[in-house]
Design a protein around this motif. Structure first.
Motif, PDB file in Angstrom:
ATOM      1  N   VAL A 192       0.827  -1.209   0.000  1.00  0.00           N
ATOM      2  CA  VAL A 192       0.000   0.000   0.000  1.00  0.00           C
ATOM      3  C   VAL A 192       0.861   1.258   0.000  1.00  0.00           C
ATOM      4  CG1 VAL A 192      -0.216  -0.023   2.528  1.00  0.00           C
ATOM      5  CG2 VAL A 192      -1.918   1.190   1.149  1.00  0.00           C
ATOM      6  N   ASP A 193       1.965   1.242   0.751  1.00  0.00           N
ATOM      7  CA  ASP A 193       2.865   2.406   0.777  1.00  0.00           C
ATOM      8  C   ASP A 193       3.665   2.514  -0.514  1.00  0.00           C
ATOM      9  OD1 ASP A 193       2.293   3.624   3.257  1.00  0.00           O
ATOM     10  OD2 ASP A 193       3.436   2.093   4.309  1.00  0.00           O
ATOM     11  N   ILE A 194       4.057   1.380  -1.074  1.00  0.00           N
ATOM     12  CA  ILE A 194       4.781   1.396  -2.350  1.00  0.00           C
ATOM     13  C   ILE A 194       3.923   2.059  -3.419  1.00  0.00           C
ATOM     14  CG2 ILE A 194       5.686  -0.062  -4.210  1.00  0.00           C
ATOM     15  CD1 ILE A 194       6.493  -2.095  -2.032  1.00  0.00           C
ATOM     16  N   ASP A 195       2.667   1.637  -3.513  1.00  0.00           N
ATOM     17  CA  ASP A 195       1.759   2.197  -4.512  1.00  0.00           C
ATOM     18  C   ASP A 195       1.522   3.685  -4.259  1.00  0.00           C
ATOM     19  OD1 ASP A 195      -0.393   1.303  -6.693  1.00  0.00           O
ATOM     20  OD2 ASP A 195      -1.345   2.746  -5.347  1.00  0.00           O
ATOM     21  N   ARG A 196       1.292   4.043  -3.012  1.00  0.00           N
ATOM     22  CA  ARG A 196       0.989   5.436  -2.667  1.00  0.00           C
ATOM     23  C   ARG A 196       2.161   6.363  -2.969  1.00  0.00           C
ATOM     24  NH1 ARG A 196       2.039   8.454   1.869  1.00  0.00           N
ATOM     25  NH2 ARG A 196       2.868   6.628   2.973  1.00  0.00           N
ATOM     26  N   LEU A 197       3.376   5.981  -2.565  1.00  0.00           N
ATOM     27  CA  LEU A 197       4.531   6.858  -2.744  1.00  0.00           C
ATOM     28  C   LEU A 197       4.936   6.982  -4.209  1.00  0.00           C
ATOM     29  CD1 LEU A 197       6.706   5.883   0.367  1.00  0.00           C
ATOM     30  CD2 LEU A 197       5.438   8.005  -0.024  1.00  0.00           C
ATOM     31  N   ILE A 198       4.786   5.920  -4.973  1.00  0.00           N
ATOM     32  CA  ILE A 198       5.106   6.005  -6.402  1.00  0.00           C
ATOM     33  C   ILE A 198       4.116   6.929  -7.100  1.00  0.00           C
ATOM     34  CG2 ILE A 198       5.069   4.694  -8.572  1.00  0.00           C
ATOM     35  CD1 ILE A 198       6.431   2.409  -7.075  1.00  0.00           C
ATOM     36  N   ARG A 199       2.812   6.797  -6.791  1.00  0.00           N
ATOM     37  CA  ARG A 199       1.818   7.695  -7.395  1.00  0.00           C
ATOM     38  C   ARG A 199       2.068   9.139  -6.986  1.00  0.00           C
ATOM     39  NH1 ARG A 199      -3.157   6.917  -5.480  1.00  0.00           N
ATOM     40  NH2 ARG A 199      -2.739   5.176  -4.073  1.00  0.00           N
ATOM     41  N   LEU A 200       2.448   9.342  -5.730  1.00  0.00           N
ATOM     42  CA  LEU A 200       2.720  10.693  -5.243  1.00  0.00           C
ATOM     43  C   LEU A 200       3.874  11.332  -6.008  1.00  0.00           C
ATOM     44  CD1 LEU A 200       2.094  12.849  -3.054  1.00  0.00           C
ATOM     45  CD2 LEU A 200       3.823  11.732  -1.617  1.00  0.00           C
ATOM     46  N   ASN A 201       4.921  10.574  -6.278  1.00  0.00           N
ATOM     47  CA  ASN A 201       6.064  11.111  -7.019  1.00  0.00           C
ATOM     48  C   ASN A 201       5.701  11.398  -8.471  1.00  0.00           C
ATOM     49  OD1 ASN A 201       8.980  11.173  -5.714  1.00  0.00           O
ATOM     50  ND2 ASN A 201       7.832   9.559  -4.681  1.00  0.00           N
ATOM     51  N   LEU A 202       4.957  10.515  -9.097  1.00  0.00           N
ATOM     52  CA  LEU A 202       4.615  10.714 -10.502  1.00  0.00           C
ATOM     53  C   LEU A 202       3.671  11.893 -10.704  1.00  0.00           C
ATOM     54  CD1 LEU A 202       6.092   8.023 -10.836  1.00  0.00           C
ATOM     55  CD2 LEU A 202       4.302   7.298 -12.411  1.00  0.00           C
ATOM     56  N   GLU A 203       2.939  12.278  -9.645  1.00  0.00           N
ATOM     57  CA  GLU A 203       2.050  13.429  -9.749  1.00  0.00           C
ATOM     58  C   GLU A 203       2.817  14.715 -10.056  1.00  0.00           C
ATOM     59  OE1 GLU A 203      -1.159  14.005  -9.754  1.00  0.00           O
ATOM     60  OE2 GLU A 203      -1.629  11.860  -9.705  1.00  0.00           O
ATOM     61  N   SER A 204       4.081  14.770  -9.649  1.00  0.00           N
ATOM     62  CA  SER A 204       4.870  15.994  -9.845  1.00  0.00           C
ATOM     63  C   SER A 204       5.524  16.067 -11.220  1.00  0.00           C
ATOM     64  CB  SER A 204       5.963  16.079  -8.764  1.00  0.00           C
ATOM     65  OG  SER A 204       6.916  15.029  -8.926  1.00  0.00           O
ATOM     66  N   TRP A 205       5.393  15.029 -12.036  1.00  0.00           N
ATOM     67  CA  TRP A 205       6.057  15.010 -13.337  1.00  0.00           C
ATOM     68  C   TRP A 205       5.345  15.938 -14.323  1.00  0.00           C
ATOM     69  CZ3 TRP A 205       7.851   9.483 -15.137  1.00  0.00           C
ATOM     70  CH2 TRP A 205       8.736   8.963 -14.179  1.00  0.00           C
ATOM     71  N   SER A 206       6.152  16.617 -15.123  1.00  0.00           N
ATOM     72  CA  SER A 206       5.591  17.426 -16.210  1.00  0.00           C
ATOM     73  C   SER A 206       6.672  17.680 -17.244  1.00  0.00           C
ATOM     74  CB  SER A 206       5.058  18.761 -15.685  1.00  0.00           C
ATOM     75  OG  SER A 206       6.103  19.529 -15.132  1.00  0.00           O
TER      76      SER A 206
END
Length: 482
Positions: free
Chosen positions: A153-167
């Motif tokens: 659950v933390d692996i999924d959450r932290l990876i999604r959180l990091n990818l949110e900042s991509w642009s």
């Protein structure tokens, strides 16, 4: 007068140097007559073949050093590198023999410079019962049930959180390292990303750079800077350990790796210094290797459009059965067969861990040869993984070779990306899960293209500082680019 004195000194030194060289060659020859050493060339006295090895690893293809000697001498050969006689093995059976006889015939042996950066209590440098105990503890925190029930659950959450900042333009290697560092800190000490974790990560970057520099503080500013950074990291972690120890004594416990270490790991307690060294080494392992595999998997997929299309199809199918913001569960992870093929092939071609050094604890007989007591041995995983006898078109990225219906069988001693024996990488399953989740969110949320040419990343052993920049385009919930 000074000129004559200097000339006289030179006249004395030259014959002395020749005499010492002659004695060394004579001793070397007599040693060979007494034992059937593996064939090879020990090169010049003291220097050996170190310069040839270094020169090979500065090219785009670092294999010539081993390839050339395997052709001349066979899969097991002797050389002399970094000041010590060393037996190289490109033979899978010999590699397995070396790995399985850890602590019996061979012992872990790494340069002192590595010990200075990791700490004498790091898992990589531990031996005997302490290593067995620590390795078992680490394995217990990286097994399938722990990942499924607590970590995913933390692996999924932290990876999604990091990818949110991509642009737009992304330096993929740097982003992957940021992800793996944050994941490792969460698993080890329950820290979520914050200013403190980012500050610690920046110091770690300097520590990692020290691994690939000349380990002489007087001559190398990089190594000197790495030693200072290591001191800062140790101080920061020591403070955390002391605070958590007080909390434990007050009855407040957390179910993470640090909590288990403070409890003693099922045995007698560990000192703060032991715990800090252990954490330093695990952070290095989680930070550097997994992030490099993530980056190279993306690179190889980009260069193999058919593989990328098949991977995307697999993950789009998983995403179609979930709400837009719903995380992955264990069943989703087990529904990624082609993803595992991609990961296997990336591990095989890239060889982040090219091999392992050991030292013979006694005279050891291998393949009809004798490895003398005290000699170094190097079990080369890379040489086996890139051998045409074991893998057809071995230097071509081909994830389909791992499909069960391909008729390909790979014995356990042929494919060893995580080592083996008592020192099998304890985080191998965790690394696979992290890479799988990362690829899932990447291919279902983005399209991308390389920003520039980056050939040297193919062989990360050259320690290129390339960061693999890519241009990304985000998809909306329906999969359309926005």
């Amino acid at each position: 007068m000074e000129l004559f004195q200097a000339s006289g000194l030179t006249c004395l030194l030259i014959p002395t140097a020749f005499f010492v060289t002659f004695v060394l060659l004579l001793l070397r020859a007599s040693g060979r007559r007494g034992r059937r050493l593996p064939p090879g060339n020990l090169g010049l006295p003291v220097i050996g073949e170190t310069l040839q090895l270094i020169a090979a690893y500065k090219t785009e293809n670092p294999e010539p050093f081993i390839d050339d000697r395997v052709r001349r001498f066979g899969a097991v050969f002797a050389t002399h590198v970094f000041g010590e006689p060393t037996v190289f093995s490109a033979d899978p059976e010999t590699n397995r023999f070396i790995l399985q006889n850890e602590g019996k015939l061979f012992e872990c042996s790494y340069p002192r410079s590595l010990c200075n950066l990791l700490g004498k209590h790091s898992l990589l440098l531990m031996k005997g019962s302490l290593h067995k105990r620590m390795h078992s503890l680490t394995m217990s925190f990286g097994n399938s049930s722990i990942i499924r029930d607590h970590l995913l659950v933390d692996i999924d959450r932290l990876i999604r959180l990091n990818l949110e900042s991509w642009s737009d333009r992304v330096l993929l290697m740097e982003e992957a390292k940021k992800i793996t560092f944050e994941l490792t800190l969460k698993q080890l000490m329950s820290f979520d990303p914050c200013d403190w974790t980012e500050s610690l990560r920046k110091e770690y970057v300097l520590v990692i750079e020290g691994f690939f520099s000349v380990p002489l503080p007087i001559f190398s500013t990089t190594y000197r800077r790495a030693i200072k950074a290591r001191t800062k990291v140790a101080e920061a972690l020591s403070l955390v350990v002391r605070q958590r120890r007080k909390q434990c004594e007050a009855g407040a416990r957390k179910k993470d790796m640090l909590g288990a270490l403070l409890d003693g790991g099922g045995g007698s307690g560990f000192s703060d210094e032991q715990i800090v060294d252990f954490l330093v080494a695990l952070l290095v392992a989680g930070y550097e290797t997994t992030s490099t595999i993530m980056t190279l998997a993306v690179k190889f997929l980009t260069e193999t459009p058919r593989a990328l299309a098949q991977l995307k199809e697999e993950h789009d199918k998983i995403r179609a059965g979930k709400y837009p913001c719903e995380g992955l569960d264990w069943n989703d992870y087990k529904s990624m067969p082609f993803t595992q093929c991609v990961i296997n092939e990336t591990l095989r071609v890239a060889n982040i861990i090219g091999g392992v050094f050991r030292r013979a604890m006694t005279d050891v007989n291998v393949k009809g040869y004798t490895i003398p007591k005290g000699w170094k041995v190097f079990a080369s995983f890379r040489a086996v993984h890139l051998d045409q006898d074991h893998f057809k078109e071995a230097r071509t990225f081909n994830p389909w070779r791992w499909q069960s219906n391909s008729g390909s069988t790979t014995p356990g001693n042929i494919f060893t990306p995580f080592g083996g024996g008592p020192r099998l990488c304890p985080g191998y399953e965790l690394a696979r899960v992290e890479i799988s989740v990362f690829l899932h969110h990447l291919v279902t949320r983005f399209s991308w293209e390389p920003a520039e040419e980056d050939k040297l990343v193919f062989f990360p052993t050259t320690r290129t500082q390339k960061r693999y920049p890519i241009y990304v385009r985000r998809h909306d919930a329906s999969g359309q680019c926005i």
